[in-house]
Design a protein around this motif. Structure first.
Motif, short mmCIF file in Angstrom:
data_model
loop_
_atom_site.label_atom_id
_atom_site.label_comp_id
_atom_site.label_asym_id
_atom_site.label_seq_id
_atom_site.Cartn_x
_atom_site.Cartn_y
_atom_site.Cartn_z
N THR A 176 -1.77 -6.98 8.64
CA THR A 176 -2.10 -6.03 7.55
C THR A 176 -3.48 -5.40 7.68
OG1 THR A 176 -2.87 -7.89 6.19
CG2 THR A 176 -0.59 -7.14 5.86
N ALA A 177 -4.11 -5.45 8.85
CA ALA A 177 -5.45 -4.85 8.97
C ALA A 177 -5.60 -3.99 10.21
CB ALA A 177 -6.51 -5.95 8.96
N ASN A 178 -4.51 -3.62 10.84
CA ASN A 178 -4.54 -2.69 11.98
C ASN A 178 -5.36 -3.20 13.17
OD1 ASN A 178 -2.85 -0.65 11.12
ND2 ASN A 178 -4.47 0.48 10.07
N MET A 214 4.28 -6.02 17.90
CA MET A 214 3.71 -6.88 16.86
C MET A 214 4.40 -6.62 15.54
SD MET A 214 0.22 -4.65 16.34
CE MET A 214 0.36 -3.91 17.98
N VAL A 215 4.21 -7.55 14.60
CA VAL A 215 4.61 -7.34 13.22
C VAL A 215 3.40 -6.78 12.50
CG1 VAL A 215 5.30 -8.44 11.06
CG2 VAL A 215 6.31 -9.20 13.23
N ARG A 216 3.58 -5.59 11.89
CA ARG A 216 2.46 -5.05 11.12
C ARG A 216 2.97 -4.12 10.01
NH1 ARG A 216 -1.29 -0.59 14.11
NH2 ARG A 216 0.27 1.02 14.54
N PHE A 217 2.18 -4.12 8.92
CA PHE A 217 2.48 -3.30 7.75
C PHE A 217 1.32 -2.34 7.50
CE2 PHE A 217 4.38 -7.55 7.12
CZ PHE A 217 5.71 -7.21 7.06
N ASP A 218 1.61 -1.23 6.88
CA ASP A 218 0.58 -0.25 6.54
C ASP A 218 -0.38 -0.86 5.51
OD1 ASP A 218 -0.96 1.89 5.75
OD2 ASP A 218 0.73 3.25 5.44
N PRO A 219 -1.65 -1.06 5.88
CA PRO A 219 -2.59 -1.71 4.94
C PRO A 219 -2.85 -0.88 3.69
CG PRO A 219 -3.74 -0.88 6.87
CD PRO A 219 -2.28 -0.75 7.17
N GLN A 314 8.56 -1.07 7.22
CA GLN A 314 8.57 -0.43 5.90
C GLN A 314 9.37 -1.27 4.91
OE1 GLN A 314 6.83 2.25 5.31
NE2 GLN A 314 6.31 2.86 7.39
N PRO A 315 8.75 -2.27 4.31
CA PRO A 315 9.49 -3.12 3.37
C PRO A 315 9.75 -2.42 2.04
CG PRO A 315 7.20 -3.76 3.43
CD PRO A 315 7.37 -2.72 4.51
N VAL A 316 10.84 -2.80 1.41
CA VAL A 316 11.09 -2.40 0.02
C VAL A 316 10.46 -3.49 -0.84
CG1 VAL A 316 12.82 -1.98 -1.75
CG2 VAL A 316 13.21 -1.19 0.59
#
Length: 352
Positions: A176-178, A214-219, A314-316
């Motif tokens: 979560t921090a790019n 990698m697993v990553r989400f838009d912070p 892109q999680p719901v």
């Protein structure tokens, strides 16, 4: 009567007769090659130079033939090196060595309304048995020698893979921090260009999705409700050939997520990712502590079908009232306008 060619007093002592020099012939080519040339009578009378001789200029035509030939040979060799070494046919550069990662991403759409966990302080309470916290759930096997690799070699391979998995899917800075540098340092040089391209300009072409590495989400959109990630799965190792170890990691990871920033909604959502990643390591990789990521298959949900996930998953995210996304669209196998790898499934309950 003496020889008229001799001096009146005869040949002086220590001198020599002109006959001794008759074998030396100063022909025209010898004179032209002289480095010093006597001035003409007209030049001496004009006083143009202030001296009786002038040096002949040095140039290509006064150098020995061997020197000219050597210079030409060096010039030709340099030109050939530039043409064959720097240039290549059609201006193309040879591709870097190393396997190219192939990626498949499958979004898993929710079957119904997405609701938050019952207890945000204990988000994983409803998971079935068998999940462990972080690295404890990776299922790293005990290292054992193979036909061509020692137990120490196998241990080093497993350590490299475990390090990659921890950085790529369990480290909050990555998730979560790019943060991308730590993962880059674990790859072989042959994959660095592909990795950099995936991170800088991600795209859904099966080779350049950042979410394949990698697993990553838009912070800006998603935050971790807890740094703990629940993991279940295994790692298998075998020989690909006498000089290469093949490692396969297949894990299910469960993340507790919430919206990024300050929000009045305390809802926490569970997000599930299955990653099956294939690695290869040769003896040079074992020495450097690096590896090659050859294939990554990712399933993740709840996610709406049709969203672009090459840069971020892109999680719901659930809300207190619940979220009901649209139903997954039907897939027409006869529609060739979409790539065959772009598919979508329906997320079922986590049972194992």
């Amino acid at each position: 009567m003496g020889d008229p060619r001799e001096p009146p007093g005869g040949t002086p002592e220590g001198g020599s007769n002109d006959d001794e020099f008759r074998s030396v012939v100063f022909d025209e080519s010898f004179v032209r090659a002289a480095r010093i040339q006597e001035l003409s009578a007209k030049e001496r009378l004009a006083g143009a130079f202030g001296r009786a001789t002038r040096p002949r200029g040095l140039g290509w035509f006064t150098l020995p033939r061997q020197a000219v030939a050597l210079l030409l040979l060096v010039a030709l060799a340099f030109a050939a090196a530039v043409y064959f070494g720097v240039s290549s046919p059609r201006g193309q550069v040879a591709p870097p060595s190393g396997a190219q990662l192939t990626i498949s991403l499958t979004p898993l759409a929710p079957a119904g309304t997405v609701t938050g966990v019952a207890d945000p302080a204990n988000p994983f309470a409803g998971l079935p048995a068998g999940y462990a916290d972080g690295p404890a759930g990776l299922g790293v096997p005990t290292a054992a020698a193979t036909a061509h690799f020692t137990g120490s070699d196998v241990q080093r391979a497993l350590a490299s893979v475990q390090h990659y998995l921890v950085v790529s899917e369990l480290t909050p800075a990555t998730v979560t921090a790019n943060e991308t540098r730590g993962l880059r340092d674990l790859l072989t040089s042959g994959e660095l260009a592909q990795y950099d391209d995936s991170v800088n300009t991600p795209r859904d072409d099966q080779h350049h999705s950042a979410t394949g590495w990698m697993v990553r989400f838009d912070p800006g959109q998603v935050a971790l409700a807890t740094d703990t990630v629940k993991v279940r799965g295994s790692i298998q190792i075998a020989e690909l050939d006498s000089g290469t170890l093949e490692v396969t990691a297949d894990h299910t990871l469960v993340y507790a997520l919430r919206p990024a920033g300050t929000t009045s909604d305390p809802s926490v959502s569970l997000y599930t990712v299955r990653r099956a990643v294939h690695f290869e390591l040769d003896r040079a990789d074992l020495d450097t502590g690096r590896l090659r990521v050859v294939d990554a298959a990712v399933q993740a949900g709840p996610t709406s079908c049709g969203v672009v996930q090459s840069a971020y998953l892109q999680p719901v995210l659930a809300t207190a009232a619940g979220v009901r996304p649209s139903s997954p669209p039907a897939v027409d196998p006869g529609d060739h306008s979409r790539p065959a790898w772009q598919s979508c499934g329906v997320l079922g309950p986590i049972t194992g």
